[in-house]
Write an enzyme that holds these catalytic residues in place. Structure first.
Site, PDB file in Angstrom:
ATOM      1  N   ARG A 265     -40.412   1.338  15.771  1.00 24.77           N
ATOM      2  CA  ARG A 265     -39.165   1.316  14.992  1.00 24.77           C
ATOM      3  C   ARG A 265     -38.243   0.280  15.618  1.00 24.77           C
ATOM      4  O   ARG A 265     -37.688   0.513  16.692  1.00 24.77           O
ATOM      5  CB  ARG A 265     -38.536   2.716  15.055  1.00 24.77           C
ATOM      6  CG  ARG A 265     -37.372   2.938  14.110  1.00 24.77           C
ATOM      7  CD  ARG A 265     -36.604   4.202  14.488  1.00 24.77           C
ATOM      8  NE  ARG A 265     -35.694   3.935  15.586  1.00 24.77           N
ATOM      9  CZ  ARG A 265     -35.309   4.831  16.498  1.00 24.77           C
ATOM     10  NH1 ARG A 265     -35.767   6.056  16.469  1.00 24.77           N
ATOM     11  NH2 ARG A 265     -34.470   4.486  17.465  1.00 24.77           N
ATOM     12  N   HIS A 269     -32.437   4.551  14.828  1.00 27.78           N
ATOM     13  CA  HIS A 269     -33.053   5.644  14.061  1.00 27.78           C
ATOM     14  C   HIS A 269     -32.523   5.652  12.627  1.00 27.78           C
ATOM     15  O   HIS A 269     -33.280   5.651  11.656  1.00 27.78           O
ATOM     16  CB  HIS A 269     -32.780   6.976  14.758  1.00 27.78           C
ATOM     17  CG  HIS A 269     -33.144   8.164  13.930  1.00 27.78           C
ATOM     18  ND1 HIS A 269     -34.440   8.464  13.594  1.00 27.78           N
ATOM     19  CD2 HIS A 269     -32.374   9.116  13.341  1.00 27.78           C
ATOM     20  CE1 HIS A 269     -34.463   9.558  12.842  1.00 27.78           C
ATOM     21  NE2 HIS A 269     -33.223   9.960  12.670  1.00 27.78           N
ATOM     22  N   TYR A 278     -30.278   4.278  24.505  1.00 31.07           N
ATOM     23  CA  TYR A 278     -31.410   4.991  25.111  1.00 31.07           C
ATOM     24  C   TYR A 278     -32.689   4.168  25.255  1.00 31.07           C
ATOM     25  O   TYR A 278     -33.691   4.683  25.711  1.00 31.07           O
ATOM     26  CB  TYR A 278     -31.705   6.299  24.355  1.00 31.07           C
ATOM     27  CG  TYR A 278     -31.921   6.141  22.858  1.00 31.07           C
ATOM     28  CD1 TYR A 278     -33.136   5.702  22.346  1.00 31.07           C
ATOM     29  CD2 TYR A 278     -30.890   6.434  21.963  1.00 31.07           C
ATOM     30  CE1 TYR A 278     -33.332   5.557  20.984  1.00 31.07           C
ATOM     31  CE2 TYR A 278     -31.072   6.296  20.588  1.00 31.07           C
ATOM     32  CZ  TYR A 278     -32.289   5.852  20.108  1.00 31.07           C
ATOM     33  OH  TYR A 278     -32.482   5.709  18.757  1.00 31.07           O
TER      34      TYR A 278
END
Ligand SMILES: [Mg+2]
Length: 369
Positions: A265, A269, A278
């Site tokens: 990805r 998100h 993160y």
């Protein structure tokens, strides 16, 4: 006294294979499968991926300018969706999670319908195209749609139809009970279903290695009796080939199949997330080097099957298609807010009547779609 060989013996063993045909530079690693022999088909795959990426960019821009609700980008995952869309038959049923626009577009869902969905408009789940009308809408809850796919596959079996269900979910979904229950039932009932796990390495902010201690996600089928396999999900040719095989096997009565497509990805998100908090820039940079679009374009160019003029015209056509879908979306008048009550039940429970009336009395929300 028993011999030691009778005391302990191997009763089962399994292996998980990974298939990849193109390396990250688009160079064939082996003879390509028949599905890739036709340059027109490979060009169609490439066009689908580029169109989807243009749509994705436009959808993010709409959200950033306050014209769309939260949106889940599919940046980097275009090959998986494209392979699904090209491998399924029109009368099969596709049950997606929420990042598989390439598949949906190929099945006839319009870009405007996807924008309506993320705009909170019920019409974004009411696909106009015949080939998509029996497909399920996006499922944002994780893995809850996978057992629903079992019901559809069971119906095909009862009706003696040679149709297949393909249910896709993410890496995180494979940790849910729903996923295991579906896998288990599918095998017991020998259903015509393909489980596609799109492993994009992240379940929101949870990395793959903290999600599960399993060496592969494909092996999660083994407990239910399904020997899964992995495919390089950034290799459109490999993903198309493996899904074709899995769908054909399910259609031929060989029972459920499980494919783990390994991808990444590249975006946050959703637009409500900031992945920089993160994961490292280095990790993302390394993932860009495996970009599925770059890879397939390099392959096509190496075969003299794609020119810079082809690229230019595709890019402008893709941007125009996304732009025109966005204009159609923003020009549509919002549906009354009470429509959110109208499609969940065949008959609205009486306990919810007052809620519907209250929402209706408040009228439209300003700026809503
Ligand atoms: Mg994921």
């Amino acid at each position: 006294m028993n011999e030691p060989k009778d005391a302990i013996k191997r009763v089962a063993s399994f292996e998980i294979i990974l298939t990849r045909y193109l390396d990250t530079e688009g160079r064939p690693l082996a003879a390509l499968p028949d599905g890739a022999a036709d340059p027109d088909r490979v060009r169609s795959m490439y066009r689908s991926m580029v169109r989807t990426r243009a749509f994705d960019k436009k959808a993010v821009a709409l959200q950033r300018t306050g014209q769309l609700g939260t949106y889940a980008a599919c940046l980097g995952q275009e090959a998986v969706g494209t392979a699904v869309g090209m491998a399924l038959r029109a009368d099969d049923v596709y049950i997606p999670a929420y990042r598989e626009y390439a598949a949906q577009f190929l099945r006839g869902v319009s870009m405007t319908e996807i924008l309506l969905y993320w705009g909170g408009d019920e019409r974004g789940m009411d696909y106009a195209a015949d080939s998509a009308r029996q497909d399920y809408p996006l499922s944002v809850p994780i893995a809850t749609h996978v057992p629903h796919a079992i019901g559809v596959a069971y119906a095909f079996r009862l009706r003696k139809q040679d149709r297949v269900v393909l249910a896709s979910c993410g890496d995180g979904a494979t940790s849910k009970g729903d996923f295991y229950e579906a896998v288990s039932s599918a095998k017991v009932w020998n259903l015509p279903i393909v489980f596609l796990v799109t492993n994009n390495q992240w379940a929101i902010s949870l990395p793959r290695d903290k999600q599960t201690g399993a060496q592969t996600l494909a092996q999660k089928g083994i407990a239910g009796g399904i020997i899964g396999q992995q495919v390089d999900g950034n290799d459109a040719i490999a993903t198309y080939e493996i899904l074709n095989q899995a769908i054909a096997a399910a259609r031929a009565g060989e029972g459920p199949q499980l494919v783990e497509a390994i991808t990444y990805r590249l975006h946050d998100h959703t637009t409500a997330d900031d992945a920089r908090r993160y994961r490292s820039e280095d990790e993302v940079k390394a993932a860009w080097a495996r970009c599925p679009i770059k890879r397939l374009r390099a392959y096509l160019e190496s075969q003299n099957a794609w020119s810079s003029a082809d690229e230019e015209s595709l890019q402008s056509e893709a941007v125009a298609a996304a732009e025109s879908a966005a204009q159609a979306f923003t020009a549509m008048e919002a549906e009354p807010p009470e429509t959110i009550f109208d499609h969940l039940y065949a008959e609205l429970p009486t306990s919810m009547h007052w809620q519907r009336e209250e929402v209706a009395a408040r009228g439209p929300v300003e700026g809503a779609h």
